[in-house]
Design a protein around this motif. Sequence first.
Motif, PDB file in Angstrom:
ATOM      1  N   TRP A  29      42.516  35.874  47.803  1.00 45.03           N
ATOM      2  CA  TRP A  29      41.150  36.681  47.729  1.00 45.03           C
ATOM      3  C   TRP A  29      41.569  37.856  47.287  1.00 45.03           C
ATOM      4  O   TRP A  29      42.493  38.684  47.665  1.00 45.03           O
ATOM      5  N   ALA A  30      40.734  38.373  46.165  1.00 42.57           N
ATOM      6  CA  ALA A  30      40.883  39.798  45.811  1.00 42.57           C
ATOM      7  C   ALA A  30      40.423  40.888  46.827  1.00 42.57           C
ATOM      8  O   ALA A  30      39.715  40.494  47.668  1.00 42.57           O
ATOM      9  N   ALA A  31      40.967  41.868  46.570  1.00 47.22           N
ATOM     10  CA  ALA A  31      40.502  42.967  47.493  1.00 47.22           C
ATOM     11  C   ALA A  31      38.825  43.258  47.264  1.00 47.22           C
ATOM     12  O   ALA A  31      38.421  42.931  46.220  1.00 47.22           O
ATOM     13  N   ASP A  32      38.363  43.738  48.222  1.00 46.28           N
ATOM     14  CA  ASP A  32      36.853  44.072  48.054  1.00 46.28           C
ATOM     15  C   ASP A  32      36.453  45.607  47.872  1.00 46.28           C
ATOM     16  O   ASP A  32      35.282  45.798  48.143  1.00 46.28           O
ATOM     17  N   ASN A  33      37.462  46.425  47.846  1.00 43.63           N
ATOM     18  CA  ASN A  33      37.072  47.646  47.788  1.00 43.63           C
ATOM     19  C   ASN A  33      37.766  48.384  46.532  1.00 43.63           C
ATOM     20  O   ASN A  33      38.390  49.425  46.691  1.00 43.63           O
ATOM     21  N   GLY A  34      37.972  47.691  45.453  1.00 41.26           N
ATOM     22  CA  GLY A  34      38.654  48.158  44.194  1.00 41.26           C
ATOM     23  C   GLY A  34      39.658  47.058  43.731  1.00 41.26           C
ATOM     24  O   GLY A  34      39.888  45.999  44.285  1.00 41.26           O
ATOM     25  N   GLN A  35      40.334  47.374  42.486  1.00 39.75           N
ATOM     26  CA  GLN A  35      41.121  46.819  42.015  1.00 39.75           C
ATOM     27  C   GLN A  35      42.558  47.267  41.547  1.00 39.75           C
ATOM     28  O   GLN A  35      42.398  48.577  41.316  1.00 39.75           O
ATOM     29  N   GLN A  36      43.655  46.558  41.159  1.00 43.06           N
ATOM     30  CA  GLN A  36      44.751  47.279  40.614  1.00 43.06           C
ATOM     31  C   GLN A  36      44.539  47.151  39.273  1.00 43.06           C
ATOM     32  O   GLN A  36      43.804  46.311  38.776  1.00 43.06           O
ATOM     33  N   ILE A  37      45.314  48.093  38.481  1.00 47.23           N
ATOM     34  CA  ILE A  37      45.127  47.887  36.701  1.00 47.23           C
ATOM     35  C   ILE A  37      46.347  47.225  36.271  1.00 47.23           C
ATOM     36  O   ILE A  37      47.308  47.623  36.606  1.00 47.23           O
ATOM     37  N   GLN A  38      46.186  46.332  35.102  1.00 49.56           N
ATOM     38  CA  GLN A  38      46.923  45.771  34.496  1.00 49.56           C
ATOM     39  C   GLN A  38      46.638  46.481  33.067  1.00 49.56           C
ATOM     40  O   GLN A  38      45.803  46.051  32.578  1.00 49.56           O
TER      41      GLN A  38
END
Length: 121
Positions: A29-38
Amino acid sequence: MQIRRKLATAAVTLAVAGTGLVAGTGSAWAADNGQQIQIDDASRRAQSVYIKGSNQNGTTVGKCFNITPDSSTKLWGWWWKNTVEVTAYSYNNCGGGRISTRTAWINTTQSWGDFQVVSVR
């Protein structure tokens, strides 16, 4: 008879282990309060990027990251959301000439992982 018993024991052991592996792997599951950037370097010459925007706590922060030119680089450990400004530089540590600046929208959630791709040109 002894070989049959060993083969049967091995088969049962493998079946139990395989079932445990399948049962133990849940969906990521991806985070629910933001993402890391690629960062995807479409400029083919960026060696670093400076990102400024809201982190997962809503605080405005900025950070320089060294990246691999002409490649895609995951920026681990920093979580972003909403609008961020991404500036690409021609040298490491955000030195040299500025190549480009762009804004990007970072989702608070997504179903396919914890990284959102941002392209720099």
